[in-house]
Design a protein around this motif. Structure first.
Motif, PDB file in Angstrom:
ATOM      1  N   HIS A 168     108.887  92.059 -13.357  1.00  0.00           N
ATOM      2  CA  HIS A 168     107.490  92.635 -13.362  1.00  0.00           C
ATOM      3  C   HIS A 168     108.176  93.274 -12.162  1.00  0.00           C
ATOM      4  O   HIS A 168     108.573  92.689 -11.207  1.00  0.00           O
ATOM      5  CB  HIS A 168     106.644  91.322 -13.411  1.00  0.00           C
ATOM      6  N   VAL A 169     107.219  94.138 -12.020  1.00  0.00           N
ATOM      7  CA  VAL A 169     107.628  94.879 -10.806  1.00  0.00           C
ATOM      8  C   VAL A 169     105.617  95.213  -9.581  1.00  0.00           C
ATOM      9  O   VAL A 169     104.317  94.925 -10.597  1.00  0.00           O
ATOM     10  CB  VAL A 169     107.924  96.197 -10.530  1.00  0.00           C
ATOM     11  N   HIS A 170     105.762  95.306  -9.049  1.00  0.00           N
ATOM     12  CA  HIS A 170     103.666  94.796  -8.415  1.00  0.00           C
ATOM     13  C   HIS A 170     103.894  96.480  -8.224  1.00  0.00           C
ATOM     14  O   HIS A 170     104.490  98.023  -7.793  1.00  0.00           O
ATOM     15  CB  HIS A 170     104.765  94.746  -6.612  1.00  0.00           C
ATOM     16  N   ALA A 171     102.664  96.769  -9.111  1.00  0.00           N
ATOM     17  CA  ALA A 171     102.444  98.009  -9.486  1.00  0.00           C
ATOM     18  C   ALA A 171     101.146  98.173  -8.327  1.00  0.00           C
ATOM     19  O   ALA A 171     100.335  99.143  -8.070  1.00  0.00           O
ATOM     20  CB  ALA A 171     101.588  97.779 -10.998  1.00  0.00           C
ATOM     21  N   GLY A 172     100.581  97.251  -7.788  1.00  0.00           N
ATOM     22  CA  GLY A 172      99.175  97.517  -6.733  1.00  0.00           C
ATOM     23  C   GLY A 172      98.170  96.457  -6.810  1.00  0.00           C
ATOM     24  O   GLY A 172      98.514  95.001  -7.312  1.00  0.00           O
ATOM     25  N   SER A 173      96.759  96.615  -6.388  1.00  0.00           N
ATOM     26  CA  SER A 173      95.782  95.564  -6.588  1.00  0.00           C
ATOM     27  C   SER A 173      94.803  96.059  -6.892  1.00  0.00           C
ATOM     28  O   SER A 173      94.578  97.492  -7.414  1.00  0.00           O
ATOM     29  CB  SER A 173      95.800  95.073  -4.810  1.00  0.00           C
ATOM     30  N   LEU A 174      94.063  95.086  -7.239  1.00  0.00           N
ATOM     31  CA  LEU A 174      92.517  95.504  -7.853  1.00  0.00           C
ATOM     32  C   LEU A 174      91.750  94.790  -7.530  1.00  0.00           C
ATOM     33  O   LEU A 174      92.164  93.168  -7.270  1.00  0.00           O
ATOM     34  CB  LEU A 174      91.831  95.488  -8.733  1.00  0.00           C
ATOM     35  N   HIS A 175      89.815  94.891  -7.265  1.00  0.00           N
ATOM     36  CA  HIS A 175      89.271  93.610  -7.525  1.00  0.00           C
ATOM     37  C   HIS A 175      88.560  93.455  -8.928  1.00  0.00           C
ATOM     38  O   HIS A 175      88.420  93.763  -9.525  1.00  0.00           O
ATOM     39  CB  HIS A 175      88.180  94.582  -6.547  1.00  0.00           C
ATOM     40  N   ALA A 176      88.034  91.738  -9.062  1.00  0.00           N
ATOM     41  CA  ALA A 176      87.697  91.619 -10.114  1.00  0.00           C
ATOM     42  C   ALA A 176      87.110  90.309  -9.631  1.00  0.00           C
ATOM     43  O   ALA A 176      87.526  89.018  -8.709  1.00  0.00           O
ATOM     44  CB  ALA A 176      88.488  91.580 -10.609  1.00  0.00           C
ATOM     45  N   PRO A 177      86.175  89.613 -10.563  1.00  0.00           N
ATOM     46  CA  PRO A 177      85.766  88.457  -9.694  1.00  0.00           C
ATOM     47  C   PRO A 177      86.082  86.796 -10.642  1.00  0.00           C
ATOM     48  O   PRO A 177      86.032  86.095  -9.661  1.00  0.00           O
ATOM     49  CB  PRO A 177      84.332  87.991 -11.040  1.00  0.00           C
ATOM     50  N   ASP A 178      87.068  87.091 -11.362  1.00  0.00           N
ATOM     51  CA  ASP A 178      87.999  86.142 -11.790  1.00  0.00           C
ATOM     52  C   ASP A 178      89.679  85.979 -11.969  1.00  0.00           C
ATOM     53  O   ASP A 178      89.484  87.791 -12.420  1.00  0.00           O
ATOM     54  CB  ASP A 178      87.527  84.340 -12.892  1.00  0.00           C
ATOM     55  N   ARG A 179      90.596  85.063 -12.498  1.00  0.00           N
ATOM     56  CA  ARG A 179      91.670  85.844 -13.153  1.00  0.00           C
ATOM     57  C   ARG A 179      91.548  86.265 -14.545  1.00  0.00           C
ATOM     58  O   ARG A 179      92.826  87.585 -14.586  1.00  0.00           O
ATOM     59  CB  ARG A 179      92.563  84.827 -12.622  1.00  0.00           C
ATOM     60  N   GLU A 180      90.614  85.872 -15.375  1.00  0.00           N
ATOM     61  CA  GLU A 180      90.659  86.816 -16.267  1.00  0.00           C
ATOM     62  C   GLU A 180      90.404  88.009 -16.316  1.00  0.00           C
ATOM     63  O   GLU A 180      90.887  89.001 -17.079  1.00  0.00           O
ATOM     64  CB  GLU A 180      89.686  85.894 -17.455  1.00  0.00           C
ATOM     65  N   MET A 181      89.061  88.058 -15.689  1.00  0.00           N
ATOM     66  CA  MET A 181      88.275  89.638 -15.512  1.00  0.00           C
ATOM     67  C   MET A 181      89.905  90.581 -15.204  1.00  0.00           C
ATOM     68  O   MET A 181      90.236  92.389 -15.078  1.00  0.00           O
ATOM     69  CB  MET A 181      87.221  89.541 -14.752  1.00  0.00           C
ATOM     70  N   ALA A 182      90.082  89.964 -13.728  1.00  0.00           N
ATOM     71  CA  ALA A 182      91.554  90.828 -13.509  1.00  0.00           C
ATOM     72  C   ALA A 182      92.403  91.273 -13.869  1.00  0.00           C
ATOM     73  O   ALA A 182      93.077  92.373 -13.800  1.00  0.00           O
ATOM     74  CB  ALA A 182      91.879  90.012 -12.050  1.00  0.00           C
ATOM     75  N   LEU A 183      93.093  90.218 -15.084  1.00  0.00           N
ATOM     76  CA  LEU A 183      93.999  90.909 -16.747  1.00  0.00           C
ATOM     77  C   LEU A 183      94.046  92.254 -17.440  1.00  0.00           C
ATOM     78  O   LEU A 183      94.456  92.776 -17.385  1.00  0.00           O
ATOM     79  CB  LEU A 183      94.514  89.575 -17.602  1.00  0.00           C
TER      80      LEU A 183
END
Lengths: 95, 253
Positions: free
Chosen positions: A21-36
């Motif tokens: 796995h390679v770091h692709a970037g970041s994002l905002h999300a309310p929780d881990r499931e939505m982040a995925l």
């Protein structure tokens, strides 16, 4: 709802089986499931990956630029740590 | 009965096309840029389904000259569109959109699963590709309905309002019509009413988990979309969607 109320997540994508796995970037999300799910929409929409990890940015402990000298410089003069003294047979493709 | 076959395919394709148009309107309006992307992706999936379905409709119709996806999407008038009225309703708040997407994607999941065995092999192939897409749409809506329903007092209230405002448009998804009856007799299609139980079952279970109530049966419900009867907003939607193509026929980039 503004971005300040949604935590930041770091996204790691594996391009294909066998790679890491390679770091692709970041994002905002309310929780881990939505982040995925957001990661799927943002970082794999052009078939970039077969697996995704998300990690809360706040859970990452990172080295600090201030510590760079003591962390990394001592490795500079230790050539014996590099495997440059071995002869690699020519037909070994992946070494 | 080529005519009924075409009408059936147009119903499927127009649902996808018109909902794609509405979802496109969310770009820059979603609560987060991440959600802009998510809704845009869902819209593009639907646009892809519409392209395949309309292309197939044109082939089956066999007009001279053949009508392609662009002719069918951009040069038909309101009364020739066969989408349900649910998908043409204007964009409202995010709770409303998630309520609409939950119902519509759940319906499409059942629909495309049933069409995997269609005697129209092109339609079966379109369904095989689309079913994976709409499962993701259903999941996206489900995740949001759970979070908004079981979130704060205000998110619960607005999610409940969203469900109430789409409710009069839900029954039409399960209404049988002549084209569907013909298609079912021929093994090409599926009777919408046979999907209703599974669709209601899934949505009911999500709402329960989200601490939301299924709204009471509405006193009025939309009908007639499959026969080209639409609500007032449809003309404005088509004007916006079609004006570039009509102003500059054949324009490409």
């Amino acid at each position: 709802m503004t971005s300040s109320t949604w935590p930041l997540w770091e996204v790691f994508v594996r391009a294909k089986r066998g790679l890491s796995h390679v770091h692709a970037g970041s994002l905002h999300a309310p929780d881990r499931e939505m982040a995925l799910r957001n990661a799927r929409d943002l970082y794999t929409r052009r078939q970039e990956g077969v697996s995704i990890w998300v990690v809360a940015s706040s859970d990452i402990t990172a080295s600090s630029p201030d510590e760079r000298d003591s962390f990394f410089d001592p490795a500079a003069d230790k050539v014996y740590r590099h495997p440059t003294f071995y002869d690699v047979p020519e037909d070994v493709e992946y070494l | 009965m080529t005519e009924q076959h075409v009408a059936y395919l147009l119903g499927l394709g127009d649902d996808a096309l018109i909902y794609a148009q509405r979802l496109g309107e969310w770009l820059t309006h979603a609560p987060q840029i991440e959600e802009d992307m998510a809704l845009g992706n869902v819209g593009l999936d639907l646009l892809g389904q519409a392209r395949s379905l309309l292309t197939r409709a044109g082939e089956v119709e066999g007009a001279t000259p053949l009508r392609d996806e662009d002719d069918l999407a951009m040069l038909r008038d309101e009364r020739e569109f066969r989408n349900v009225q649910l998908v043409e309703q204007p964009r409202a708040d995010f709770g409303h959109e998630m309520a609409r997407m939950l119902w519509f994607a759940t319906y499409q999941c059942e629909l495309y699963s049933a069409l995997l065995g269609s005697a129209d092999e092109t339609l079966a192939a379109i369904a095989a590709k689309a079913v994976k897409e709409v499962e993701y749409h259903r999941d996206h809506a489900t995740q949001w309905v759970l979070r908004l329903g079981d979130g704060t007092g205000e998110s619960h209230e607005r999610m409940q309002q969203g469900l109430a405002s789409v409710h009069p448009y839900v029954a039409e998804l399960g209404e049988d019509h002549d084209a569907a009856r013909w298609a079912t007799d021929q093994g090409v299609g599926v009777l919408p009413s046979t999907l209703t139980e599974a669709v209601n079952g899934y949505v009911t279970q999500v709402l329960q988990q989200a601490t939301l109530e299924m709204p009471d049966p509405p006193r009025w419900h939309a009908r007639g979309g499959r026969d080209g009867v639409h609500s007032e907003v449809m003309g404005y939607l088509l004007a916006e969607m079609q004006h570039i193509h009509r102003s500059h026929p054949g324009a490409t980039w």
